[in-house]
Design an enzyme around this catalytic site. Sequence first.
Site, PDB file in Angstrom:
ATOM      1  N   GLY A  22       6.136 -32.847 -34.437  1.00  0.00           N
ATOM      2  CA  GLY A  22       6.912 -34.088 -34.557  1.00  0.00           C
ATOM      3  C   GLY A  22       6.028 -35.232 -35.003  1.00  0.00           C
ATOM      4  O   GLY A  22       4.919 -35.030 -35.494  1.00  0.00           O
ATOM      5  N   LEU A  24       6.693 -37.143 -37.537  1.00  0.00           N
ATOM      6  CA  LEU A  24       6.590 -36.690 -38.930  1.00  0.00           C
ATOM      7  C   LEU A  24       6.078 -37.792 -39.860  1.00  0.00           C
ATOM      8  O   LEU A  24       6.433 -38.959 -39.708  1.00  0.00           O
ATOM      9  CB  LEU A  24       7.958 -36.211 -39.416  1.00  0.00           C
ATOM     10  CG  LEU A  24       8.614 -35.093 -38.599  1.00  0.00           C
ATOM     11  CD1 LEU A  24       9.923 -34.652 -39.271  1.00  0.00           C
ATOM     12  CD2 LEU A  24       7.687 -33.900 -38.414  1.00  0.00           C
ATOM     13  N   HIS A  28       4.112 -33.860 -43.519  1.00  0.00           N
ATOM     14  CA  HIS A  28       5.164 -32.938 -43.064  1.00  0.00           C
ATOM     15  C   HIS A  28       6.310 -32.896 -44.070  1.00  0.00           C
ATOM     16  O   HIS A  28       6.858 -31.835 -44.361  1.00  0.00           O
ATOM     17  CB  HIS A  28       5.766 -33.417 -41.729  1.00  0.00           C
ATOM     18  CG  HIS A  28       4.805 -33.449 -40.586  1.00  0.00           C
ATOM     19  ND1 HIS A  28       4.401 -34.621 -39.998  1.00  0.00           N
ATOM     20  CD2 HIS A  28       4.197 -32.446 -39.903  1.00  0.00           C
ATOM     21  CE1 HIS A  28       3.579 -34.345 -38.988  1.00  0.00           C
ATOM     22  NE2 HIS A  28       3.428 -33.034 -38.924  1.00  0.00           N
ATOM     23  N   GLN A 139      -2.858 -27.930 -45.383  1.00  0.00           N
ATOM     24  CA  GLN A 139      -4.273 -27.557 -45.458  1.00  0.00           C
ATOM     25  C   GLN A 139      -5.163 -28.465 -44.600  1.00  0.00           C
ATOM     26  O   GLN A 139      -6.308 -28.141 -44.324  1.00  0.00           O
ATOM     27  CB  GLN A 139      -4.737 -27.606 -46.916  1.00  0.00           C
ATOM     28  CG  GLN A 139      -6.126 -26.996 -47.107  1.00  0.00           C
ATOM     29  CD  GLN A 139      -6.817 -27.491 -48.349  1.00  0.00           C
ATOM     30  OE1 GLN A 139      -6.282 -27.317 -49.445  1.00  0.00           O
ATOM     31  NE2 GLN A 139      -7.986 -28.109 -48.206  1.00  0.00           N
ATOM     32  N   LYS A 140      -4.629 -29.609 -44.160  1.00  0.00           N
ATOM     33  CA  LYS A 140      -5.471 -30.503 -43.356  1.00  0.00           C
ATOM     34  C   LYS A 140      -6.005 -29.767 -42.121  1.00  0.00           C
ATOM     35  O   LYS A 140      -7.138 -29.948 -41.717  1.00  0.00           O
ATOM     36  CB  LYS A 140      -4.719 -31.757 -42.931  1.00  0.00           C
ATOM     37  CG  LYS A 140      -5.682 -32.757 -42.281  1.00  0.00           C
ATOM     38  CD  LYS A 140      -5.016 -34.000 -41.839  1.00  0.00           C
ATOM     39  CE  LYS A 140      -4.131 -33.786 -40.669  1.00  0.00           C
ATOM     40  NZ  LYS A 140      -4.776 -33.802 -39.358  1.00  0.00           N
ATOM     41  N   ASP A 141      -5.145 -28.916 -41.543  1.00  0.00           N
ATOM     42  CA  ASP A 141      -5.572 -28.116 -40.392  1.00  0.00           C
ATOM     43  C   ASP A 141      -6.076 -26.771 -40.925  1.00  0.00           C
ATOM     44  O   ASP A 141      -5.455 -25.729 -40.723  1.00  0.00           O
ATOM     45  CB  ASP A 141      -4.407 -27.927 -39.429  1.00  0.00           C
ATOM     46  CG  ASP A 141      -3.909 -29.257 -38.902  1.00  0.00           C
ATOM     47  OD1 ASP A 141      -4.648 -29.915 -38.172  1.00  0.00           O
ATOM     48  OD2 ASP A 141      -2.789 -29.662 -39.262  1.00  0.00           O
ATOM     49  N   SER A 176      -1.938 -38.087 -40.870  1.00  0.00           N
ATOM     50  CA  SER A 176      -1.947 -37.415 -39.566  1.00  0.00           C
ATOM     51  C   SER A 176      -1.099 -38.243 -38.607  1.00  0.00           C
ATOM     52  O   SER A 176      -1.100 -39.478 -38.685  1.00  0.00           O
ATOM     53  CB  SER A 176      -3.387 -37.357 -39.036  1.00  0.00           C
ATOM     54  OG  SER A 176      -3.381 -37.078 -37.649  1.00  0.00           O
TER      55      SER A 176
HETATM   56  O1  PAF Z   1      -0.089 -28.245 -36.761  1.00  0.00           O
HETATM   57  C1  PAF Z   1       0.780 -28.438 -35.894  1.00  0.00           C
HETATM   58  O2  PAF Z   1       1.604 -29.343 -36.004  1.00  0.00           O
HETATM   59  C2  PAF Z   1       0.829 -27.541 -34.671  1.00  0.00           C
HETATM   60  O3  PAF Z   1      -0.433 -27.091 -34.322  1.00  0.00           O
HETATM   61  C3  PAF Z   1       1.814 -26.363 -34.808  1.00  0.00           C
HETATM   62  C4  PAF Z   1       1.432 -25.447 -35.949  1.00  0.00           C
HETATM   63  C5  PAF Z   1       3.209 -26.893 -35.019  1.00  0.00           C
HETATM   64  C6  PAF Z   1       1.814 -25.532 -33.512  1.00  0.00           C
HETATM   65  O4  PAF Z   1       2.195 -26.282 -32.420  1.00  0.00           O
END
Ligand code: PAF
Length: 271
Positions: A22, A24, A28, A139-141, A176
């Site tokens: 969430g 967003l 996202h 890709q940020k994560d 973020s």
């Molecule tokens: O990257 C995220 O927002 C979270 O780590 C995810 C993939 C929704 C898991 O809770």
Amino acid sequence: MQKYIVKAKRAGKKIGFVPTLGALHEGHLSLIRRARKENDLVVVSIFVNPIQFGPKEDFKKYPRPLAKDRRLAKSAGADVIFNPSAEEMYPSGYQTYVEVGKLAEGLCGAARPGHFRGVATVVAKLFNVVSADKAYFGQKDYQQVQVIKQMVEDLNIPVQVVICPIVREKDGLAMSSRNQYLSPEERISATCLSEALKVAKAMISSGIKDAIKIKKEMRNIIESNLLGRVDYIEIVNAENLEPVQKMQGRVTIALAVFIGKTRLIDNMVIG
Ligand code: PAF
């Protein structure tokens, strides 16, 4: 949710899934738009997953603007918002967890013990509930995506993981949900992450291959910024996330930095 998906699949619909915590933002929304283009039905989950936060982390204060999130997700093309409660996801007596090995140990895994166990567990559960054809991650994560890809392969989960580019603010800061914690002064300092990555890229383009030299220069940039404190700066093989000494093949430059009390991450893949 499961019944709904079964019906949609019987009707021949391709399901795109965007899992989120969430709060967003444009990052996202870019995932949701891509899912919209490539599927018949788009599901967005909004769930602040308690088990991926450490005891001293920001689970309680993590923003939960549900009404706004619903509006944004729908405007980007979501058909369904899946917003379970923590009790539904982890009812009393819950005891099964997913642990990915080596890939989850370094970088953010070292700095946030248990984090990827929480992520892998919730994503596995969400994949079982939503049964998507394709799932979209930013890709940020970077490490999170590698961990999820490995889990999908190891557990034979029939979903295609789609990685989407980092979306940045005009000044380079990677989007973020945690950027909203930053004070105006911290927000200005936060550009040091993307600046350090830019300098690293320029060094590599100029022929420098020594990872230590590049990391040292990146650290100088962060530390010359009064509000920045390095959590880690690493240069790793882009597939197995093992640290590299020399630039060779595809590498990922990844960093985590505290700006004041807010921990931000960023990365760049160099081919
Ligand atoms: O990257 C995220 O927002 C979270 O780590 C995810 C993939 C929704 C898991 O809770």
